[in-house]
Enzyme design. Structure first.
Site: not given
Length: 277
Positions: A108, A244, A134-135, A92, A132, A71, A159, A67
């Protein structure tokens, strides 16, 4: 009961206080008589590559859950990454294979999409905003694209992360309209908070909630508490929401199969879960 024969599954991340997976996996293992345990392992960014290699030297480890914030980095630390992990740009889950090599995969996005669809929401042809990249955000964006959304706006505080994800999506989903840069939730059918905002008291909201329509579905990845400030604000506007932990319950059956522990339904997992906030 942990014994000398117990199979270990590491849970890498930092910080660990908000981890919910052990409170789902471990009761389920107990209920099925499986001698295995998921163990939280707090690892800072600078220590992760060395720690990962060391942990996988253990002779009784099966794999690892991964997590935030590891990731994306994981893709470069394993021997092979599945196509899903490559498109998402993050893993993950890590499986130690019999030949000693490490396979990375990504669940995910599948969990997030399955959760929405189980609530009766149609994704094909919709307009979505993912904040967001990211992973977790990359994985969700990839799975939303696979589910047939028509348009996607990507936003990230860096960005370059949004642009990189947009490029990968365009490469694999030529018909998808992908844009970057805006975090304005007005006019979207689905908005997703895939940032850490909401983990800490006093965090700003990831979106200007006054701009969200009551018909917009609001999805969250933060699990620090059941109803995050974003979800509370969305509910106050009458928006349908996804917690979540909904994503977590939906992806765990895929994890169990990946690790070779059989499978379960989300309802079976909820029945034995001991999640606390």
């Amino acid at each position: 009961m942990i014994s000398g024969k117990t199979t270990l599954v590491a849970h890498f991340g930092y910080p660990t206080e908000a981890f919910k997976a052990p409170m789902i996996y471990n009761p389920w293992f107990d209920s099925r008589g499986i001698d295995a345990v998921v163990i939280p392992m707090g690892v800072k960014v600078e220590d992760y590559p060395t720690t990962l290699r060391a942990v996988f030297k253990l002779t009784n480890i099966r794999g690892a859950l991964v997590t935030m914030p590891h990731k994306v980095t994981t893709n470069s630390l394993v021997d092979e990454v599945t196509p899903t992990g490559r498109i998402a740009g993050a893993c993950n889950a890590i499986l130690l294979r019999p030949d000693g090599t490490l396979l990375g995969d990504q669940f995910d996005g599948a969990g997030f999409v399955r959760g929405i669809e189980r609530k009766g929401r149609k994704l094909a042809g919709t307009r979505v905003l993912v904040s967001g990249c990211g992973g977790v955000g990359s994985a969700i964006a990839a799975s939303l694209a696979a589910a047939g959304v028509a348009e996607m706006m990507l936003h990230d505080s860096y960005p370059a992360s949004a642009e990189s994800l947009a490029g990968r999506l365009r490469e694999h989903y030529a018909k998808l309209v992908v844009r970057t840069g805006s975090n304005d939730p007005a006019g979207y059918d689905l908005v997703v908070n895939a940032t850490p905002l909401g983990m800490k008291a006093g965090d700003p909201l990831p979106f200007d909630v006054s701009r969200i329509s009551p018909s917009t579905f609001v999805g969250e990845v933060v699990m620090k508490q059941e109803i995050t400030p974003l979800l509370a604000a969305a509910q106050a506007k009458g928006c349908p929401i996804q917690l979540g932990t909904d994503m977590l319950f939906e992806m765990i059956p895929a994890y169990l199969e990946f690790f070779g522990f059989g499978t379960a339904t989300a309802d079976e997992l909820r029945a034995v879960s001991r999640i606390q906030y």
